[in-house]
Design an enzyme around this catalytic site. Structure first.
Site, short mmCIF file in Angstrom:
data_model
loop_
_atom_site.label_atom_id
_atom_site.label_comp_id
_atom_site.label_asym_id
_atom_site.label_seq_id
_atom_site.Cartn_x
_atom_site.Cartn_y
_atom_site.Cartn_z
N ASP A 1 0.55 -1.76 0.01
CA ASP A 1 0.22 0.36 0.29
C ASP A 1 0.64 1.24 0.90
OD1 ASP A 1 -2.35 -1.47 -0.07
OD2 ASP A 1 -3.14 -1.07 2.06
N LYS B 1 -3.52 3.44 -2.40
CA LYS B 1 -4.39 5.24 -3.35
C LYS B 1 -2.80 5.64 -4.27
CE LYS B 1 -8.10 5.43 -0.43
NZ LYS B 1 -9.55 6.14 -0.04
N MET C 1 -6.85 9.50 9.64
CA MET C 1 -7.74 9.82 8.59
C MET C 1 -9.07 10.94 8.41
SD MET C 1 -8.65 6.15 6.18
CE MET C 1 -10.04 5.22 7.75
C1 LIG Z 1 -6.46 3.84 6.02
S1 LIG Z 1 -5.83 4.83 7.50
C2 LIG Z 1 -5.15 3.17 8.22
C3 LIG Z 1 -4.53 2.83 9.40
C4 LIG Z 1 -3.02 2.19 9.01
N1 LIG Z 1 -3.60 -0.05 9.76
C5 LIG Z 1 -3.14 1.89 10.91
O1 LIG Z 1 -2.94 1.29 12.00
O2 LIG Z 1 -1.88 2.89 11.10
C6 LIG Z 1 -4.52 5.61 7.26
C7 LIG Z 1 -4.39 6.81 8.30
O3 LIG Z 1 -3.43 6.14 9.75
C8 LIG Z 1 -2.80 7.32 9.76
N2 LIG Z 1 -1.57 7.45 10.04
C9 LIG Z 1 -0.88 6.40 8.87
N3 LIG Z 1 0.12 6.44 9.16
C10 LIG Z 1 0.58 7.70 9.99
C11 LIG Z 1 1.91 8.39 10.33
N4 LIG Z 1 3.07 7.68 10.04
N5 LIG Z 1 1.60 9.46 11.23
C12 LIG Z 1 0.58 9.56 11.97
N6 LIG Z 1 -0.87 9.38 11.67
C13 LIG Z 1 -0.29 8.43 10.18
C14 LIG Z 1 -3.53 8.71 9.51
O4 LIG Z 1 -4.59 8.81 10.52
C15 LIG Z 1 -3.91 8.61 8.17
O5 LIG Z 1 -5.55 8.79 7.00
#
Ligand SMILES: C[S@@+](CC[C@H](N)C(=O)[O-])C[C@H]1O[C@@H](n2cnc3c(N)ncnc32)[C@H](O)[C@@H]1O
Length: 254
Positions: A35, A56, A168
């Site tokens: 991803d 995406k 998100m």
């Molecule tokens: C589709 S969700 C997937 C979450 C993922 N499965 C997890 O457990 O972290 C994606 C969201 O995770 C958060 N996110 C992912 N990586 C991040 C990071 N390095 N710093 C802050 N937020 C993060 C953000 O809110 C982003 O919009």
């Protein structure tokens, strides 16, 4: 020949937070479907594998969810070791459940390797404990992506009683703040936004729920971001001046 699929959580970004179990599966993978937000330092472990980006891009899916299912199932049936690599944990807002259901229906063997979710890693990387004795005894992880889902989740908790972690939600931060204030949350509740958590470019904004709602957050939000709301946000941000005399006396006894 029987192949199998490993559904793996890659953690929040820092390759150092990848689990050893994930590294073992990546090293023996023939095919990696990955991803967005997966660091090159993580992909390099899969040095013998074909790698396909299926995430995406600019709001559009590079490959449909159904096509991802088909790719995994066909490759496993051809005897290949498939890694399906997702950011954070595969079962936290990652559609991992749908992929597991597709593999079950197809009779393909699979395993799930948990990852460090940004829901926990982002607050921790900013020094914010999501629970703290006497301050927050629970935390709610919620998607800020759609208004109905967010409102329905936060309506289950007593205002000001728990820590709220929003994934998100960066694009809707003011609507999120207004929704909570409308439900009785104090405007002074501490809030934080952590962008690119655990990466060298990590940024942290701290303020109040009121400020979160005012669209004046001074942060470059091109990377992924997590919002944390609750009294615990103040804990990691205390300066030396805010440590009470009583605490200093206790520390002196240690
Ligand atoms: C589709 S969700 C997937 C979450 C993922 N499965 C997890 O457990 O972290 C994606 C969201 O995770 C958060 N996110 C992912 N990586 C991040 C990071 N390095 N710093 C802050 N937020 C993060 C953000 O809110 C982003 O919009």
């Amino acid at each position: 020949m029987t192949g199998r699929v490993a559904l793996i959580g890659a953690g929040p970004g820092d390759p150092g937070l990848l689990t050893r179990a994930a590294i073992v599966r990546l090293r023996r993978a023939d095919l990696v479907l990955y991803d967005a937000l997966i660091d090159e330092g993580i992909l390099k472990y899969a040095r013998h594998a074909q790698r396909f980006f299926v995430g995406k891009r600019a709001g559009r899916h590079a490959v449909t969810q159904q096509a991802i299912h088909t790719l995994m199932i066909r490759a496993a049936r051809r005897g290949r070791n498939v890694v399906r690599l997702k950011g954070g944990d595969p079962f936290v807002f990652g559609r991992g459940g749908e992929e597991v259901l597709a593999l079950q229906r197809a009779g393909v063997q699979y395993e799930v390797i948990p990852g460090v979710s940004s829901a926990l890693a982002a607050p921790a990387a900013a020094g914010i404990p999501v629970t703290h004795r006497g301050v927050a005894s629970a935390f709610l992880v919620v998607s800020g992506h759609d208004d109905d889902g967010f409102t329905s989740a936060v309506s289950q908790v007593v205002p000001n009683g728990v820590t709220i972690v929003v994934l998100m939600g960066l694009g809707r931060s003011s609507a999120i703040a207004e929704a909570l204030i409308g439900r009785g949350w104090s405007r002074d509740t501490p809030a934080a936004v952590i962008v690119d958590a655990t990466k060298p470019e990590q940024q942290v904004w701290r303020g109040t729920l009121d400020e979160l709602g005012s669209d004046t957050i001074d942060i470059d939000a091109t990377g992924p971001g997590t919002i944390v709301i609750g009294e615990v946000v103040a804990i990691g941000a205390r300066t030396a001046d805010e440590i009470t005399a009583e605490e200093k006396t206790m520390a002196a006894k240690v």
